[in-house]
Write a protein that holds these residues in place. Structure first.
Motif, PDB file in Angstrom:
ATOM      1  N   ALA A   1       0.836  -1.206   0.000  1.00  0.00           N
ATOM      2  CA  ALA A   1       0.000   0.000   0.000  1.00  0.00           C
ATOM      3  C   ALA A   1       0.870   1.255   0.000  1.00  0.00           C
ATOM      4  O   ALA A   1       0.588   2.221  -0.719  1.00  0.00           O
ATOM      5  N   GLU A   2       1.942   1.240   0.775  1.00  0.00           N
ATOM      6  CA  GLU A   2       2.864   2.376   0.806  1.00  0.00           C
ATOM      7  C   GLU A   2       3.537   2.556  -0.555  1.00  0.00           C
ATOM      8  O   GLU A   2       3.722   3.683  -1.025  1.00  0.00           O
ATOM      9  N   ALA A   3       3.899   1.452  -1.196  1.00  0.00           N
ATOM     10  CA  ALA A   3       4.512   1.531  -2.519  1.00  0.00           C
ATOM     11  C   ALA A   3       3.550   2.169  -3.522  1.00  0.00           C
ATOM     12  O   ALA A   3       3.942   3.046  -4.297  1.00  0.00           O
TER      13      ALA A   3
ATOM     14  N   SER B   1      -0.118  -9.299  -8.952  1.00  0.00           N
ATOM     15  CA  SER B   1       0.148 -10.128  -7.775  1.00  0.00           C
ATOM     16  C   SER B   1      -0.691  -9.793  -6.553  1.00  0.00           C
ATOM     17  O   SER B   1      -0.759 -10.590  -5.621  1.00  0.00           O
ATOM     18  N   VAL B   2      -1.311  -8.617  -6.543  1.00  0.00           N
ATOM     19  CA  VAL B   2      -2.067  -8.212  -5.357  1.00  0.00           C
ATOM     20  C   VAL B   2      -3.532  -7.962  -5.700  1.00  0.00           C
ATOM     21  O   VAL B   2      -4.422  -8.644  -5.198  1.00  0.00           O
ATOM     22  N   VAL B   3      -3.791  -6.998  -6.553  1.00  0.00           N
ATOM     23  CA  VAL B   3      -5.170  -6.611  -6.859  1.00  0.00           C
ATOM     24  C   VAL B   3      -5.944  -7.763  -7.503  1.00  0.00           C
ATOM     25  O   VAL B   3      -7.049  -8.095  -7.065  1.00  0.00           O
TER      26      VAL B   3
ATOM     27  N   VAL C   1      -5.578  -9.734  -2.652  1.00  0.00           N
ATOM     28  CA  VAL C   1      -4.752  -9.845  -1.463  1.00  0.00           C
ATOM     29  C   VAL C   1      -4.731  -8.478  -0.770  1.00  0.00           C
ATOM     30  O   VAL C   1      -4.673  -7.448  -1.428  1.00  0.00           O
ATOM     31  N   ASP C   2      -4.779  -8.474   0.548  1.00  0.00           N
ATOM     32  CA  ASP C   2      -4.708  -7.235   1.317  1.00  0.00           C
ATOM     33  C   ASP C   2      -3.306  -6.653   1.166  1.00  0.00           C
ATOM     34  O   ASP C   2      -2.325  -7.256   1.610  1.00  0.00           O
ATOM     35  N   PRO C   3      -3.166  -5.458   0.540  1.00  0.00           N
ATOM     36  CA  PRO C   3      -1.832  -4.902   0.277  1.00  0.00           C
ATOM     37  C   PRO C   3      -1.045  -4.528   1.534  1.00  0.00           C
ATOM     38  O   PRO C   3       0.177  -4.450   1.483  1.00  0.00           O
ATOM     39  N   THR C   4      -1.711  -4.363   2.644  1.00  0.00           N
ATOM     40  CA  THR C   4      -0.993  -4.014   3.873  1.00  0.00           C
ATOM     41  C   THR C   4      -0.330  -5.228   4.517  1.00  0.00           C
ATOM     42  O   THR C   4       0.437  -5.078   5.462  1.00  0.00           O
ATOM     43  N   THR C   5      -0.609  -6.431   3.993  1.00  0.00           N
ATOM     44  CA  THR C   5      -0.026  -7.639   4.567  1.00  0.00           C
ATOM     45  C   THR C   5       1.247  -8.085   3.843  1.00  0.00           C
ATOM     46  O   THR C   5       1.872  -9.050   4.243  1.00  0.00           O
ATOM     47  N   LEU C   6       1.613  -7.377   2.763  1.00  0.00           N
ATOM     48  CA  LEU C   6       2.778  -7.761   1.962  1.00  0.00           C
ATOM     49  C   LEU C   6       3.859  -6.686   2.013  1.00  0.00           C
ATOM     50  O   LEU C   6       3.561  -5.502   2.049  1.00  0.00           O
ATOM     51  N   THR C   7       5.105  -7.120   1.987  1.00  0.00           N
ATOM     52  CA  THR C   7       6.223  -6.169   1.872  1.00  0.00           C
ATOM     53  C   THR C   7       7.008  -6.497   0.624  1.00  0.00           C
ATOM     54  O   THR C   7       6.848  -7.569   0.040  1.00  0.00           O
TER      55      THR C   7
END
Length: 71
Positions: free
Chosen positions: A21-23, A59-61, A65-71
């Motif tokens: 999410a930060e990215a 890979s996320v949307v 997938v919840d974007p705050t759970t991935l780095t």
């Protein structure tokens, strides 16, 4: 023509521990489609990878997938 004559030396970077999410927020703020993932090593910022807006979409949307759970 050398690549250095057309490359951009002022690139947007992000820490490897930042979440997706930060990215995405950084890409929006900087008006770019990718970020160089970089970390400090021996007092220098060293590139270790790249993340693109396409990476986030595929890979996320698309996988919901919840974007705050991935780095």
């Amino acid at each position: 023509m050398a690549v250095s004559s057309i490359c951009n030396y002022n690139v947007a970077t992000i820490d490897p521990d930042a979440d997706i999410a930060e990215a995405a927020e950084r890409m929006r703020k900087e008006h770019v489609g990718d970020l160089i993932v970089a970390k400090f090593k021996d007092a220098r910022l060293v590139p270790v990878g790249i993340v693109t807006d396409r990476d986030i979409v595929i890979s996320v949307v698309a996988k919901k997938v919840d974007p705050t759970t991935l780095t």
